[in-house]
Structure formats: structure tokens, C-alpha cells
Scaffold this motif. Structure first.
Motif, short mmCIF file in Angstrom:
data_model
loop_
_atom_site.label_atom_id
_atom_site.label_comp_id
_atom_site.label_asym_id
_atom_site.label_seq_id
_atom_site.Cartn_x
_atom_site.Cartn_y
_atom_site.Cartn_z
N SER A 20 0.67 -0.94 -0.02
CA SER A 20 -0.14 0.20 -0.09
C SER A 20 0.92 1.23 0.04
O SER A 20 0.22 2.49 -0.51
CB SER A 20 -1.08 0.14 1.09
N PHE A 21 2.10 1.09 0.60
CA PHE A 21 2.79 2.46 0.29
C PHE A 21 3.21 2.94 -1.06
O PHE A 21 3.37 3.97 -1.19
CB PHE A 21 4.35 2.11 1.23
N LEU A 22 2.92 2.08 -2.19
CA LEU A 22 3.24 2.36 -3.38
C LEU A 22 2.24 3.43 -3.63
O LEU A 22 2.22 4.57 -4.42
CB LEU A 22 3.10 1.16 -4.35
N VAL A 23 0.95 3.25 -3.26
CA VAL A 23 -0.38 3.93 -3.52
C VAL A 23 -0.19 5.42 -2.69
O VAL A 23 -0.11 6.47 -3.05
CB VAL A 23 -1.46 3.30 -3.33
N LEU A 87 17.29 -6.45 -9.08
CA LEU A 87 17.42 -4.90 -8.83
C LEU A 87 17.88 -4.61 -7.55
O LEU A 87 18.87 -3.84 -7.47
CB LEU A 87 15.93 -4.08 -9.36
N TYR A 88 17.38 -5.32 -6.58
CA TYR A 88 17.75 -5.09 -5.16
C TYR A 88 19.28 -5.32 -4.90
O TYR A 88 19.96 -4.27 -4.45
CB TYR A 88 17.14 -6.06 -4.55
N VAL A 89 19.84 -6.09 -5.56
CA VAL A 89 21.17 -6.44 -5.50
C VAL A 89 22.21 -5.56 -6.56
O VAL A 89 23.03 -4.87 -5.93
CB VAL A 89 21.69 -7.99 -6.05
N ALA A 90 21.38 -5.19 -7.70
CA ALA A 90 22.27 -4.43 -8.57
C ALA A 90 22.37 -2.87 -7.97
O ALA A 90 23.34 -2.24 -8.33
CB ALA A 90 21.53 -4.20 -9.87
N ALA A 91 21.31 -2.36 -7.20
CA ALA A 91 21.20 -1.17 -6.68
C ALA A 91 22.06 -1.01 -5.27
O ALA A 91 22.39 -0.08 -4.79
CB ALA A 91 19.98 -0.76 -6.40
N ALA A 119 11.83 -4.96 0.69
CA ALA A 119 12.77 -4.75 -0.04
C ALA A 119 12.58 -3.74 -1.04
O ALA A 119 13.36 -2.79 -1.46
CB ALA A 119 13.21 -5.96 -0.84
N LEU A 120 11.45 -3.48 -1.67
CA LEU A 120 10.78 -2.64 -2.58
C LEU A 120 11.00 -1.11 -2.07
O LEU A 120 11.44 -0.22 -2.80
CB LEU A 120 9.64 -2.96 -3.22
N ARG A 121 10.38 -1.07 -0.86
CA ARG A 121 10.74 0.10 -0.11
C ARG A 121 11.92 0.78 -0.05
O ARG A 121 12.29 2.00 -0.30
CB ARG A 121 9.89 0.09 1.08
N ARG A 122 12.78 -0.17 0.16
CA ARG A 122 14.19 0.23 0.50
C ARG A 122 14.84 0.47 -0.84
O ARG A 122 15.89 1.67 -0.95
CB ARG A 122 15.15 -0.96 0.98
N LEU A 123 14.69 -0.21 -1.73
CA LEU A 123 15.14 -0.01 -3.14
C LEU A 123 14.41 1.42 -3.73
O LEU A 123 15.36 2.24 -4.23
CB LEU A 123 14.60 -0.99 -4.52
N MET A 124 13.43 1.71 -3.61
CA MET A 124 12.73 3.15 -3.82
C MET A 124 12.95 4.16 -3.13
O MET A 124 13.03 5.20 -3.63
CB MET A 124 11.22 2.63 -4.09
N SER A 125 13.40 4.00 -1.77
CA SER A 125 13.85 5.11 -1.15
C SER A 125 15.18 5.30 -1.64
O SER A 125 15.70 6.61 -1.52
CB SER A 125 13.75 4.78 0.34
N PRO A 130 12.82 7.48 -12.12
CA PRO A 130 13.50 7.48 -13.57
C PRO A 130 14.96 6.64 -13.41
O PRO A 130 15.25 5.99 -14.47
CB PRO A 130 13.84 8.85 -13.64
N GLU A 131 15.52 6.59 -12.13
CA GLU A 131 16.53 5.56 -12.13
C GLU A 131 16.45 4.26 -11.89
O GLU A 131 17.17 3.54 -12.69
CB GLU A 131 17.39 6.08 -10.69
#
Length: 147
Positions: A20-23, A87-91, A119-125, A130-131
Motif C-alpha cells: 500500500s505504500f506504493l499508492v 534490482l535489489y542487488v544491482a542497486a 525490499a521494494l520500499r528500500r530500493l525505491m527510497s 527514473p533511475e
């Protein structure tokens, strides 16, 4: 109602809550359910300009949860995509083990949703949308070159 339908209904509800954090924070649409995909059930899809996030439950012989991110063009067409763990590892967010997929039972399936959302929250933070799009393109290009 079958066990698979019960699990999918619970998965959909729990995934919508976990992600839900995405929304709420990132302006994605409320999730929509896609048609059944080849080798899996439906996908829960969150959309934002330039980026889609899909959460799937593969409830087959070896059940697993998978989260993927896809670049979306200005015309709305999905382009390249990559799995969250890649993506998590690549970032540089951490090891792939932070985003496990295997989910042999109901309890682990729900746990995987929380792990993927974290993991997605961490990646997006750490990486703005765009990145993330550039990271997806770079990741898929490397994958193709290695084949």
C-alpha cells in the motif's frame, strides 16, 4: 471454494496491504488484478507513470512469490522488466537472500509478501523512479549479453 482460490484471495488482500505504500507514498494506482498468466495465477499490478510493479503468486509444483518492475513508455506499453531481487542487488541494497521467493505454505507465502514489500520500499527510497527505469534497462541488457 478451492484451496488455490482461497490462497489467491488471501494473497491479493495481503499484497494490497503490504504494498500500500506504493499508492500512499509514491502515487501508484490501486492494484488491479490481471488475467491468469502462463505458469502462474493472476498478477496484482500497481501502475505509475513510467513504471509498473507486479506481484505474482506461482502456486504450482514449487510455489513462490515474485515481484517484478517494468519500464512503461509514454504510450503505456510495458517494455523491459526485471525481478525485484535482481534490482535489489544491482542497486547495492543488499543480498538476493533479502528477497526470497520460495513459499511452500501459506505462512511463508504471506511472509514473502512482507519481505518483498520491505525490499521494494528500500530500493525505491534509494533510487527514484527514473533511475529505477535505467537500472532495469541496464540489468536486462547485461542479462542478454551474458546469454
Amino acid at each position: 471454494m478451492s484451496r488455490a482460490r482461497d490462497l489467491w484471495a488471501e494473497f491479493r488482500t495481503e499484497a494490497a496491504t503490504a504494498f500500500s505504500f506504493l499508492v500512499e507514498e509514491w502515487g501508484f494506482t490501486h492494484p488491479e488484478t490481471t488475467e491468469d498468466l502462463l505458469f502462474s495465477g493472476p498478477e496484482l499490478l500497481f501502475r505509475a507513470p513510467g513504471l509498473d510493479v507486479g506481484v505474482k503468486l506461482y502456486d504450482r509444483r514449487e510455489p513462490q512469490v515474485a515481484t517484478s518492475l517494468a519500464v512503461v513508455g509514454t504510450d503505456g506499453v510495458r517494455g523491459r522488466w526485471a525481478e525485484l531481487d535482481e534490482l535489489y542487488v544491482a542497486a547495492g541494497c543488499g543480498p538476493a537472500q533479502d528477497v526470497p521467493g520460495r513459499a511452500p505454505n501459506r505462512r511463508s507465502t504471506l511472509k514473502r509478501l512482507d519481505q518483498h514489500a520491505t525490499a521494494l520500499r528500500r530500493l525505491m527510497s534509494l533510487r527514484p523512479a527514473p533511475e529505477l527505469g535505467r537500472l532495469i534497462i541496464r540489468s536486462t541488457t547485461l542479462r542478454r549479453e551474458q546469454q
